[in-house]
Write a protein that holds these residues in place. Sequence first.
Motif, PDB file in Angstrom:
ATOM      1  N   ALA A   1       0.951  -1.124  -0.211  1.00  0.00           N
ATOM      2  CA  ALA A   1      -0.027  -0.193  -0.071  1.00  0.00           C
ATOM      3  C   ALA A   1       0.874   1.251   0.025  1.00  0.00           C
ATOM      4  O   ALA A   1       0.591   2.240  -0.700  1.00  0.00           O
ATOM      5  N   ILE A   2       1.894   1.264   0.736  1.00  0.00           N
ATOM      6  CA  ILE A   2       2.838   2.417   0.928  1.00  0.00           C
ATOM      7  C   ILE A   2       3.424   2.531  -0.672  1.00  0.00           C
ATOM      8  O   ILE A   2       3.558   3.779  -1.192  1.00  0.00           O
ATOM      9  N   ARG A   3       3.941   1.453  -0.985  1.00  0.00           N
ATOM     10  CA  ARG A   3       4.566   1.456  -2.501  1.00  0.00           C
ATOM     11  C   ARG A   3       3.645   2.081  -3.431  1.00  0.00           C
ATOM     12  O   ARG A   3       4.136   2.840  -4.364  1.00  0.00           O
ATOM     13  N   ALA A   4       2.299   1.715  -3.506  1.00  0.00           N
ATOM     14  CA  ALA A   4       1.452   1.971  -4.411  1.00  0.00           C
ATOM     15  C   ALA A   4       0.992   3.710  -4.356  1.00  0.00           C
ATOM     16  O   ALA A   4       1.149   4.255  -5.342  1.00  0.00           O
ATOM     17  N   LEU A   5       1.118   3.974  -3.011  1.00  0.00           N
ATOM     18  CA  LEU A   5       0.954   5.849  -2.939  1.00  0.00           C
ATOM     19  C   LEU A   5       2.185   6.271  -3.454  1.00  0.00           C
ATOM     20  O   LEU A   5       2.207   7.451  -4.062  1.00  0.00           O
ATOM     21  N   HIS A   6       3.756   5.901  -2.912  1.00  0.00           N
ATOM     22  CA  HIS A   6       4.757   6.387  -3.655  1.00  0.00           C
ATOM     23  C   HIS A   6       4.782   6.423  -5.252  1.00  0.00           C
ATOM     24  O   HIS A   6       4.991   7.393  -5.687  1.00  0.00           O
ATOM     25  N   THR A   7       4.315   5.346  -5.787  1.00  0.00           N
ATOM     26  CA  THR A   7       4.461   5.248  -7.241  1.00  0.00           C
ATOM     27  C   THR A   7       3.570   6.304  -7.763  1.00  0.00           C
ATOM     28  O   THR A   7       4.025   6.692  -8.768  1.00  0.00           O
ATOM     29  N   GLU A   8       2.428   6.658  -7.033  1.00  0.00           N
ATOM     30  CA  GLU A   8       1.294   7.367  -7.610  1.00  0.00           C
ATOM     31  C   GLU A   8       1.959   8.915  -7.538  1.00  0.00           C
ATOM     32  O   GLU A   8       1.828   9.811  -8.453  1.00  0.00           O
ATOM     33  N   TYR A   9       2.658   9.378  -6.377  1.00  0.00           N
ATOM     34  CA  TYR A   9       3.096  10.614  -5.832  1.00  0.00           C
ATOM     35  C   TYR A   9       4.492  10.843  -5.870  1.00  0.00           C
ATOM     36  O   TYR A   9       4.748  12.109  -5.860  1.00  0.00           O
ATOM     37  N   GLY A  10       5.246   9.875  -5.426  1.00  0.00           N
ATOM     38  CA  GLY A  10       6.724   9.856  -5.549  1.00  0.00           C
ATOM     39  C   GLY A  10       7.130  10.613  -4.159  1.00  0.00           C
ATOM     40  O   GLY A  10       8.274  11.055  -3.905  1.00  0.00           O
ATOM     41  N   HIS A  11       6.393  10.613  -3.205  1.00  0.00           N
ATOM     42  CA  HIS A  11       6.755  11.563  -1.904  1.00  0.00           C
ATOM     43  C   HIS A  11       7.184  10.846  -0.745  1.00  0.00           C
ATOM     44  O   HIS A  11       7.442  11.448   0.374  1.00  0.00           O
ATOM     45  N   ILE A  12       7.083   9.629  -0.816  1.00  0.00           N
ATOM     46  CA  ILE A  12       7.744   8.835   0.308  1.00  0.00           C
ATOM     47  C   ILE A  12       9.007   8.743   0.614  1.00  0.00           C
ATOM     48  O   ILE A  12       9.894   8.186  -0.443  1.00  0.00           O
ATOM     49  N   GLN A  13       9.871   9.403   1.556  1.00  0.00           N
ATOM     50  CA  GLN A  13      11.276   9.364   1.513  1.00  0.00           C
ATOM     51  C   GLN A  13      11.907   8.371   2.363  1.00  0.00           C
ATOM     52  O   GLN A  13      12.933   7.817   1.963  1.00  0.00           O
ATOM     53  N   GLU A  14      11.033   7.634   3.432  1.00  0.00           N
ATOM     54  CA  GLU A  14      11.542   6.671   4.105  1.00  0.00           C
ATOM     55  C   GLU A  14      10.452   5.897   4.570  1.00  0.00           C
ATOM     56  O   GLU A  14       9.413   6.610   5.064  1.00  0.00           O
ATOM     57  N   VAL A  15      10.662   4.551   4.899  1.00  0.00           N
ATOM     58  CA  VAL A  15       9.745   3.684   5.760  1.00  0.00           C
ATOM     59  C   VAL A  15      10.379   3.246   6.734  1.00  0.00           C
ATOM     60  O   VAL A  15      11.441   2.357   6.757  1.00  0.00           O
ATOM     61  N   ILE A  16       9.774   3.176   7.966  1.00  0.00           N
ATOM     62  CA  ILE A  16      10.243   2.788   9.208  1.00  0.00           C
ATOM     63  C   ILE A  16       9.538   1.339   9.579  1.00  0.00           C
ATOM     64  O   ILE A  16       8.412   1.075   9.238  1.00  0.00           O
ATOM     65  N   VAL A  17      10.680   0.485   9.781  1.00  0.00           N
ATOM     66  CA  VAL A  17       9.940  -1.158  10.314  1.00  0.00           C
ATOM     67  C   VAL A  17      10.327  -1.049  11.658  1.00  0.00           C
ATOM     68  O   VAL A  17      11.565  -1.115  12.127  1.00  0.00           O
ATOM     69  N   GLN A  18       9.433  -1.026  12.580  1.00  0.00           N
ATOM     70  CA  GLN A  18       9.463  -0.700  13.966  1.00  0.00           C
ATOM     71  C   GLN A  18       9.028  -1.824  14.862  1.00  0.00           C
ATOM     72  O   GLN A  18       7.649  -2.036  14.660  1.00  0.00           O
ATOM     73  N   PRO A  19       9.613  -2.584  15.439  1.00  0.00           N
ATOM     74  CA  PRO A  19       9.015  -3.680  16.334  1.00  0.00           C
ATOM     75  C   PRO A  19       8.103  -2.822  17.490  1.00  0.00           C
ATOM     76  O   PRO A  19       8.717  -1.912  18.040  1.00  0.00           O
ATOM     77  N   VAL A  20       7.133  -3.381  17.851  1.00  0.00           N
ATOM     78  CA  VAL A  20       6.359  -2.799  19.264  1.00  0.00           C
ATOM     79  C   VAL A  20       7.136  -2.900  20.407  1.00  0.00           C
ATOM     80  O   VAL A  20       7.930  -4.122  20.565  1.00  0.00           O
ATOM     81  N   ALA A  21       7.174  -2.172  21.181  1.00  0.00           N
ATOM     82  CA  ALA A  21       8.239  -2.093  22.321  1.00  0.00           C
ATOM     83  C   ALA A  21       7.328  -2.300  23.709  1.00  0.00           C
ATOM     84  O   ALA A  21       6.520  -1.651  23.972  1.00  0.00           O
ATOM     85  N   GLU A  22       7.949  -3.261  24.518  1.00  0.00           N
ATOM     86  CA  GLU A  22       7.326  -3.636  25.889  1.00  0.00           C
ATOM     87  C   GLU A  22       7.182  -2.094  26.686  1.00  0.00           C
ATOM     88  O   GLU A  22       8.207  -1.612  26.727  1.00  0.00           O
ATOM     89  N   ASN A  23       6.110  -1.993  27.300  1.00  0.00           N
ATOM     90  CA  ASN A  23       5.980  -0.952  28.190  1.00  0.00           C
ATOM     91  C   ASN A  23       5.144  -0.897  29.116  1.00  0.00           C
ATOM     92  O   ASN A  23       4.269  -2.161  29.162  1.00  0.00           O
ATOM     93  N   GLU A  24       4.781   0.145  29.884  1.00  0.00           N
ATOM     94  CA  GLU A  24       3.670  -0.166  31.056  1.00  0.00           C
ATOM     95  C   GLU A  24       2.240  -0.261  30.582  1.00  0.00           C
ATOM     96  O   GLU A  24       1.570  -0.976  31.519  1.00  0.00           O
ATOM     97  N   ARG A  25       2.046  -0.014  29.451  1.00  0.00           N
ATOM     98  CA  ARG A  25       0.515  -0.258  28.766  1.00  0.00           C
ATOM     99  C   ARG A  25       0.498  -1.383  27.938  1.00  0.00           C
ATOM    100  O   ARG A  25      -0.569  -2.018  27.437  1.00  0.00           O
ATOM    101  N   TRP A  26       1.668  -2.058  27.539  1.00  0.00           N
ATOM    102  CA  TRP A  26       1.886  -3.099  26.436  1.00  0.00           C
ATOM    103  C   TRP A  26       2.419  -4.310  27.104  1.00  0.00           C
ATOM    104  O   TRP A  26       3.942  -4.354  27.156  1.00  0.00           O
ATOM    105  N   ASN A  27       2.154  -5.654  27.385  1.00  0.00           N
ATOM    106  CA  ASN A  27       2.681  -6.593  27.534  1.00  0.00           C
ATOM    107  C   ASN A  27       2.598  -7.586  26.686  1.00  0.00           C
ATOM    108  O   ASN A  27       3.026  -8.941  27.009  1.00  0.00           O
ATOM    109  N   GLY A  28       2.391  -7.545  25.472  1.00  0.00           N
ATOM    110  CA  GLY A  28       2.533  -8.552  24.441  1.00  0.00           C
ATOM    111  C   GLY A  28       3.866  -8.852  24.186  1.00  0.00           C
ATOM    112  O   GLY A  28       5.008  -8.023  24.616  1.00  0.00           O
ATOM    113  N   PRO A  29       4.383 -10.143  23.426  1.00  0.00           N
ATOM    114  CA  PRO A  29       5.657 -10.288  23.091  1.00  0.00           C
ATOM    115  C   PRO A  29       6.144  -9.455  22.117  1.00  0.00           C
ATOM    116  O   PRO A  29       5.915  -8.756  21.489  1.00  0.00           O
ATOM    117  N   THR A  30       7.529  -9.221  22.424  1.00  0.00           N
ATOM    118  CA  THR A  30       8.263  -8.545  21.495  1.00  0.00           C
ATOM    119  C   THR A  30       8.778  -9.230  20.245  1.00  0.00           C
ATOM    120  O   THR A  30       8.929 -10.520  20.451  1.00  0.00           O
TER     121      THR A  30
END
Length: 359
Positions: free
Chosen positions: A211-240
């Motif tokens: 989906a991100i690629r399709a929007l960039h193909t149309e407009y050329g505006h995506i400079q970077e894409v972050i791949v971020q793992p969810v981080a454990e914190n006081e509100r999130w106890n799910g697996p890392t």
Amino acid sequence: MSGIDAALDVTRGERDRLRSVGPDGVEPASALTFARNVFVPLTTACRYTCTYCTYFDPPGEASLLSHEEVRDVLETGADAGCTEALFTFGDTPDARYERIHEQLDEWGYDSIHDYLRAMCELALEVGLLPHSNPGDLTREQMADLADVNASMGVMLETTADVDAHSGSRKKTPEQRLETIRAAGEVGIPFTTGILIGIGEDWDDRAESLLAIRALHTEYGHIQEVIVQPVAENERWNGPTPTVETLRRAVAMARYALPEEVSVQVPPNLAPVREVVDCGVDDLGGVSPITDDHINPDYAWPGLRELESIADDAGVPLNERLPTHTRYVDEGWLAPRIERAIDRENEAGERYRAVLSTSD
């Protein structure tokens, strides 16, 4: 085919092909980049209540930085050699944050977005280039902010309907996609990304990247894409997410996206050394003076640590502006941002010094 599929021409075959990509299917980058920023969290009010997020405060507790507080942070950042003012706040606070709206009204602003614009102008005055992450925006709101920002961003996170976004104030992928589309229509260099481990599966990850690629193909505006793992914190106890999961997701991002779109993994939230060979070429904005207010339990690494990561990968480390160099060279920037870079003063010299050594 879902509504998102139809709108962005994402097919089952494309998803399956992307799902099959692993670290062996991509090449390591030839260099790593980063931006030196100062983090300015304008308000901790947010209309959403995502279960993995520690940034938002409930009504009655949410804060709003004053003009004087913002100036102090910006001036400290400029003195430390930063080039980027990273403005963040939760998605448009609604009526439940009456105290925030009353304070904005007292200061003479109609909305948090009007206040953001004024603070971006202040950043330019102080000698920093604004990069704003204000959540979902309409096209009109985006256009009103574009001329005072060097770049902007919002995380897509996922195209999936996940429980982590559920509740009476639900974040939807359609809203995020429309914000990314609005940025393309306005023509502002844009950063987005996916969040790994919030209940999405591999189909969802592939669909999100396509989906991100399709929007960039149309407009050329995506400079970077972050791949971020969810981080454990006081509100999130799910697996890392495991290192193997992150390596595969990063490789999928690098494979899916055009070469000119950078792939970033945040060095304070992920084991970058163990995934850098999967196509990572950017380490994002790193602040020498302020916390990561969205992930306060995870300190940003210092410059020497970034240099060590690059040395271990056998590639150079280059500083960049909040706007990636190609957008500067190709004339994407608003006149006010161009003038800020070209200005014959200390800030202009700082920007040009970074451009001369960046990607």
